[in-house]
Design a protein around this motif. Structure first.
Motif, PDB file in Angstrom:
ATOM      1  N   GLY A 179       7.458   8.282   2.813  1.00  0.00           N
ATOM      2  CA  GLY A 179       8.880   8.391   2.845  1.00  0.00           C
ATOM      3  C   GLY A 179       9.451   8.540   4.230  1.00  0.00           C
ATOM      4  O   GLY A 179      10.566   8.777   4.456  1.00  0.00           O
ATOM      5  N   SER A 180       8.458   7.977   4.996  1.00  0.00           N
ATOM      6  CA  SER A 180       8.786   7.908   6.431  1.00  0.00           C
ATOM      7  C   SER A 180       9.734   6.813   6.671  1.00  0.00           C
ATOM      8  O   SER A 180       9.845   5.545   6.130  1.00  0.00           O
ATOM      9  CB  SER A 180       7.481   7.547   7.460  1.00  0.00           C
ATOM     10  N   PRO A 181      11.053   7.060   7.515  1.00  0.00           N
ATOM     11  CA  PRO A 181      11.978   6.321   8.031  1.00  0.00           C
ATOM     12  C   PRO A 181      11.478   5.099   9.042  1.00  0.00           C
ATOM     13  O   PRO A 181      12.412   4.139   9.366  1.00  0.00           O
ATOM     14  CB  PRO A 181      13.310   7.119   8.466  1.00  0.00           C
ATOM     15  N   PHE A 182      10.390   5.455   9.593  1.00  0.00           N
ATOM     16  CA  PHE A 182       9.907   4.713  10.943  1.00  0.00           C
ATOM     17  C   PHE A 182       8.917   3.734  10.343  1.00  0.00           C
ATOM     18  O   PHE A 182       7.985   4.028   9.415  1.00  0.00           O
ATOM     19  CB  PHE A 182       9.280   5.566  11.806  1.00  0.00           C
ATOM     20  N   PRO A 183       8.849   2.597  11.059  1.00  0.00           N
ATOM     21  CA  PRO A 183       7.865   1.472  10.721  1.00  0.00           C
ATOM     22  C   PRO A 183       6.377   2.092  11.503  1.00  0.00           C
ATOM     23  O   PRO A 183       6.582   2.948  12.204  1.00  0.00           O
ATOM     24  CB  PRO A 183       8.185   0.350  11.500  1.00  0.00           C
TER      25      PRO A 183
ATOM     26  N   GLN B 215      12.943  -9.503   1.291  1.00  0.00           N
ATOM     27  CA  GLN B 215      12.336 -10.551   2.190  1.00  0.00           C
ATOM     28  C   GLN B 215      12.175 -10.219   3.644  1.00  0.00           C
ATOM     29  O   GLN B 215      11.956 -11.102   4.537  1.00  0.00           O
ATOM     30  CB  GLN B 215      13.279 -11.863   1.896  1.00  0.00           C
ATOM     31  N   GLY B 216      12.439  -8.723   3.651  1.00  0.00           N
ATOM     32  CA  GLY B 216      12.392  -8.532   5.150  1.00  0.00           C
ATOM     33  C   GLY B 216      12.256  -6.704   5.183  1.00  0.00           C
ATOM     34  O   GLY B 216      12.516  -6.191   4.164  1.00  0.00           O
ATOM     35  N   GLY B 217      12.034  -6.377   6.532  1.00  0.00           N
ATOM     36  CA  GLY B 217      12.241  -4.886   6.400  1.00  0.00           C
ATOM     37  C   GLY B 217      11.050  -4.358   6.034  1.00  0.00           C
ATOM     38  O   GLY B 217       9.781  -4.990   6.170  1.00  0.00           O
ATOM     39  N   TYR B 218      10.763  -2.952   5.765  1.00  0.00           N
ATOM     40  CA  TYR B 218       9.467  -2.326   5.476  1.00  0.00           C
ATOM     41  C   TYR B 218       9.585  -1.217   4.213  1.00  0.00           C
ATOM     42  O   TYR B 218       8.640  -0.356   4.372  1.00  0.00           O
ATOM     43  CB  TYR B 218       8.845  -1.639   6.685  1.00  0.00           C
ATOM     44  N   CYS B 219      10.668  -1.542   3.615  1.00  0.00           N
ATOM     45  CA  CYS B 219      10.967  -0.446   2.507  1.00  0.00           C
ATOM     46  C   CYS B 219      10.945  -1.193   1.115  1.00  0.00           C
ATOM     47  O   CYS B 219      11.629  -2.167   1.208  1.00  0.00           O
ATOM     48  CB  CYS B 219      11.922   0.466   2.960  1.00  0.00           C
ATOM     49  N   ILE B 220      10.516  -0.819   0.104  1.00  0.00           N
ATOM     50  CA  ILE B 220      10.866  -0.891  -1.199  1.00  0.00           C
ATOM     51  C   ILE B 220      11.494   0.025  -1.827  1.00  0.00           C
ATOM     52  O   ILE B 220      11.296   1.321  -1.652  1.00  0.00           O
ATOM     53  CB  ILE B 220       9.714  -1.692  -1.950  1.00  0.00           C
ATOM     54  N   TRP B 221      12.461  -0.080  -3.094  1.00  0.00           N
ATOM     55  CA  TRP B 221      12.956   0.857  -3.869  1.00  0.00           C
ATOM     56  C   TRP B 221      12.713   0.486  -5.243  1.00  0.00           C
ATOM     57  O   TRP B 221      12.455  -0.551  -5.743  1.00  0.00           O
ATOM     58  CB  TRP B 221      14.672   0.486  -3.847  1.00  0.00           C
ATOM     59  N   LEU B 222      12.120   1.947  -5.740  1.00  0.00           N
ATOM     60  CA  LEU B 222      11.639   1.817  -6.945  1.00  0.00           C
ATOM     61  C   LEU B 222      12.462   2.449  -8.131  1.00  0.00           C
ATOM     62  O   LEU B 222      12.891   3.626  -7.652  1.00  0.00           O
ATOM     63  CB  LEU B 222      10.358   2.655  -7.058  1.00  0.00           C
TER      64      LEU B 222
ATOM     65  N   SER C 200       2.916  18.398  -2.502  1.00  0.00           N
ATOM     66  CA  SER C 200       1.592  19.174  -2.486  1.00  0.00           C
ATOM     67  C   SER C 200       0.481  18.603  -2.585  1.00  0.00           C
ATOM     68  O   SER C 200      -0.646  18.987  -2.455  1.00  0.00           O
ATOM     69  CB  SER C 200       1.817  20.201  -4.004  1.00  0.00           C
ATOM     70  N   ARG C 201       0.446  17.234  -2.785  1.00  0.00           N
ATOM     71  CA  ARG C 201      -0.749  16.291  -2.853  1.00  0.00           C
ATOM     72  C   ARG C 201      -0.787  15.619  -1.440  1.00  0.00           C
ATOM     73  O   ARG C 201      -1.499  14.504  -1.389  1.00  0.00           O
ATOM     74  CB  ARG C 201      -0.739  15.337  -4.173  1.00  0.00           C
ATOM     75  N   GLY C 202      -0.084  16.028  -0.451  1.00  0.00           N
ATOM     76  CA  GLY C 202      -0.152  15.210   0.758  1.00  0.00           C
ATOM     77  C   GLY C 202       0.683  13.894   0.982  1.00  0.00           C
ATOM     78  O   GLY C 202       0.136  13.060   1.599  1.00  0.00           O
ATOM     79  N   ILE C 203       1.277  13.645  -0.020  1.00  0.00           N
ATOM     80  CA  ILE C 203       2.335  12.135  -0.351  1.00  0.00           C
ATOM     81  C   ILE C 203       3.648  12.588   0.091  1.00  0.00           C
ATOM     82  O   ILE C 203       4.280  13.536  -0.267  1.00  0.00           O
ATOM     83  CB  ILE C 203       1.911  11.732  -1.366  1.00  0.00           C
ATOM     84  N   CYS C 204       4.088  11.740   1.046  1.00  0.00           N
ATOM     85  CA  CYS C 204       5.790  11.868   1.057  1.00  0.00           C
ATOM     86  C   CYS C 204       6.487  10.754   0.515  1.00  0.00           C
ATOM     87  O   CYS C 204       6.144   9.510   0.756  1.00  0.00           O
ATOM     88  CB  CYS C 204       6.251  11.803   2.780  1.00  0.00           C
ATOM     89  N   VAL C 205       7.676  10.928  -0.099  1.00  0.00           N
ATOM     90  CA  VAL C 205       8.254  10.079  -0.599  1.00  0.00           C
ATOM     91  C   VAL C 205       9.723  10.269  -0.297  1.00  0.00           C
ATOM     92  O   VAL C 205      10.199  11.233  -0.066  1.00  0.00           O
ATOM     93  CB  VAL C 205       8.299   9.625  -2.054  1.00  0.00           C
TER      94      VAL C 205
ATOM     95  N   ASN D 254       7.941   3.371   1.827  1.00  0.00           N
ATOM     96  CA  ASN D 254       7.670   2.548   3.064  1.00  0.00           C
ATOM     97  C   ASN D 254       6.307   1.917   2.934  1.00  0.00           C
ATOM     98  O   ASN D 254       5.445   2.935   2.912  1.00  0.00           O
ATOM     99  CB  ASN D 254       7.730   3.573   4.193  1.00  0.00           C
ATOM    100  N   PHE D 255       6.433   0.630   3.240  1.00  0.00           N
ATOM    101  CA  PHE D 255       4.992   0.052   3.025  1.00  0.00           C
ATOM    102  C   PHE D 255       4.291  -0.386   4.234  1.00  0.00           C
ATOM    103  O   PHE D 255       3.159  -0.756   4.269  1.00  0.00           O
ATOM    104  CB  PHE D 255       5.177  -1.225   2.077  1.00  0.00           C
ATOM    105  N   SER D 256       5.111   0.036   5.231  1.00  0.00           N
ATOM    106  CA  SER D 256       4.520  -0.541   6.676  1.00  0.00           C
ATOM    107  C   SER D 256       3.366  -0.114   7.189  1.00  0.00           C
ATOM    108  O   SER D 256       2.603  -0.711   7.983  1.00  0.00           O
ATOM    109  CB  SER D 256       5.695  -0.336   7.768  1.00  0.00           C
ATOM    110  N   TYR D 257       2.927   1.223   6.565  1.00  0.00           N
ATOM    111  CA  TYR D 257       1.516   1.536   6.937  1.00  0.00           C
ATOM    112  C   TYR D 257       0.191   0.964   6.375  1.00  0.00           C
ATOM    113  O   TYR D 257      -0.664   1.408   6.653  1.00  0.00           O
ATOM    114  CB  TYR D 257       1.506   3.189   7.165  1.00  0.00           C
ATOM    115  N   GLY D 258       0.704   0.213   5.367  1.00  0.00           N
ATOM    116  CA  GLY D 258      -0.576  -0.606   4.880  1.00  0.00           C
ATOM    117  C   GLY D 258      -1.078  -0.070   3.799  1.00  0.00           C
ATOM    118  O   GLY D 258      -0.982   1.179   3.458  1.00  0.00           O
TER     119      GLY D 258
END
Ligand SMILES: Cc1ncc(COP(=O)(O)O)c(C=O)c1O
Length: 481
Positions: A111-115, A398-405, A422-427, A446-450
């Motif tokens: 869920g992070s807005p930052f790369p 084709q660029g950036g670091y987010c996808i929209w589901l 509650s499971r330690g995941i942010c979206v 945000n997919f930039s964290y790999g």
């Protein structure tokens, strides 16, 4: 990366790149262990990992085989269909709550807005700042006042040239990030109560800015690949007597859409015909996966109506808060507002960045950054395809670091957001990207964290939740969880 992860990664690349095709057999464990000079258990671990990622499957006494990829990439979405109305906005509290979690260190940061900050040359930047600090004089404080350090504005003007835009350094104002630039533009060209055309879904920063100024947002249908619908945009300008458009033609946040050049040209024609400014947010413009940087709409602007805003936050120096605006015919208003708002942008930060741009290869860093993001996007998109159930749609930026589901219509991503936390995941839940609580079955990731093992497991957790919600209904699920 551990040995088995490296091996799995290499094979995954071969599968995604088409070197290994569906139905192909992986080398036997013995053979792979011999040729790779790793132990059989390392090979086993790698194959298990590939199996867990849905890429291969074992057959009894025959070895591991590459699976068909039909279900691997989720299909692309249809354009949004917002109502043809203008809305006052109340989103700040909501966004604040929903995204506060993104800052937590132990969260999987979808869920992070930052790369991912590890993608940036922070050590080199630190050296540039230190060296710049030594040359910082009492005069610098005055020299670097708004519109900002002359050398830095010249560097930015040179980059504009590379993007096909001719902007003189004197027509640029250095700001505290792109966000300040965008806000200054909005203040310069609107009065409370005015209507402003935005995309649908829109980045929540736009909606917050509109809320703060008591403006009305007119959300316009936006295609997940080609960007805002120009027919509807012109209709909206007429219908609501809009005073400005605020759009992101390149790698739109959250969809990742990029308008084709023809559409950008037509967009500029439309705003010129109506005599209203376009506030162009190009914060992700440098983060392209393909060879060339997409042109900003400003390239087609002959009347000075496009106010082009960007920053170094997403491509070089997160946290330095250096952005800028080329406000065209609104230069004077924007510069005056900047002085009234924050006098000027931090002089040491300006000097440090200028030092970096002058003496280091920014372009080399950009090439590495783009490659890393493209690679991470590929892996992430495939993992989404593996872990989310049928009926889930993802954008393919084709660029950036987010996808929209976009999930099944019954899915509630605010509920999912709470469960994930509650499971330690942010979206980032979809409702944050519209005024009218639309997109409640969507979310931005945000997919930039790999795609680390943890991230892959987290996607699995989200996908299972969505599947169970589809099977049993969200309320029942909450009780079970
Ligand atoms: C689409 C978009 N525009 C602008 C900004 C603001 O950029 P900056 O950090 O340079 O202020 C962001 C930051 O998240 C963003 O996502």
């Amino acid at each position: 990366m551990k040995r088995y992860e490296a091996l799995a990664h290499e094979i995954e690349e071969a599968i995604l790149g088409g070197v290994l095709r569906p139905g192909d057999r992986l080398p036997s464990v013995r053979q792979a262990s011999k040729t790779r000079r790793v132990s059989p258990s390392t090979v086993f671990q790698a194959y298990y990992l590939l199996e867990a990622r849905g890429l291969v499957r074992p057959r009894v006494r025959s070895g591991y085989f590459v699976l068909p990829r039909t279900a691997v990439l989720p299909p692309v979405q249809a354009p949004s269909r917002p109502a043809d109305t203008s809305q006052t906005v109340r989103i700040s509290n909501f966004v604040f709550d929903a995204l506060e979690a993104a800052g937590r260190r132990n969260c999987v940061p979808f869920g992070s807005p930052f790369p991912d900050p590890t993608l940036f040359p922070l050590a080199q930047l630190g050296r540039s700042v230190a060296s710049a600090a030594r040359s910082f004089t009492a005069r610098s404080t005055l020299d670097d006042l708004t519109p900002g350090k002359e050398g830095l504005r010249r560097q930015i003007a040179q980059r504009y040239l590379g993007a096909g835009v001719s902007v003189h350094p004197d027509c640029i104002v250095i700001t505290n990030g792109a966000l300040e630039a965008l806000n200054l533009c909005l203040t310069a060209v609107t009065r409370p109560g005015d209507a402003v055309v935005v995309e649908s879904p829109a980045w929540y920063g736009v909606l917050q800015a509109i809320e703060r100024r008591g403006l009305r947002a007119v959300e316009v249908a936006t295609h997940p690949e080609r960007g805002v619908d120009l027919g509807r945009l012109e209709h909206a300008i007429r219908q609501h007597k809009a005073k400005a458009c605020w759009l992101m033609p390149n790698f739109q946040n959250p969809l990742g859409a990029t308008m084709p050049d023809d559409s950008k040209r037509d967009l500029v024609e439309i705003i010129t015909r109506h005599g209203i400014p376009l506030i162009e947010d190009d914060a992700y413009g440098e983060l392209h996966f393909g060879d060339a940087r997409p042109r900003p709409a400003k390239h087609w602007d002959k009347e000075g109506l496009v106010m082009h805003c960007s920053s170094f936050s997403k491509c070089l120096a997160p946290g330095y808060r250096i952005g800028w605006v080329a406000p065209g015919r609104y230069m004077r208003e924007v510069a005056q507002l900047k002085i009234g708002t924050s006098i000027s942008t931090s002089a040491p930060s300006q000097l440090g960045l200028l030092n970096y741009l002058q003496y280091t290869s920014f372009d080399r860093h950009l090439r590495q950054l783009r490659q890393a993001l493209a690679q991470r996007h590929r892996e992430f998109a495939h993992a989404v395809g593996r872990h989310f159930p049928e009926g889930s749609y993802a954008t393919r930026p084709q660029g950036g670091y987010c996808i929209w589901l976009q999930l099944a219509a019954t899915a509630d991503t605010l509920e999912l957001h709470r469960y994930a936390q509650s499971r330690g995941i942010c979206v980032a839940p979809g409702a944050a990207f519209s005024t009218g609580r639309a997109f409640t079955n969507c979310m931005r990731l945000n997919f930039s964290y790999g795609l680390t093992e943890r991230a892959d497991r987290a996607l699995q957790v989200l996908g299972r939740y969505v599947q169970r919600a589809a099977d049993t209904g969200t309320v029942a699920l909450q009780r079970q969880a």
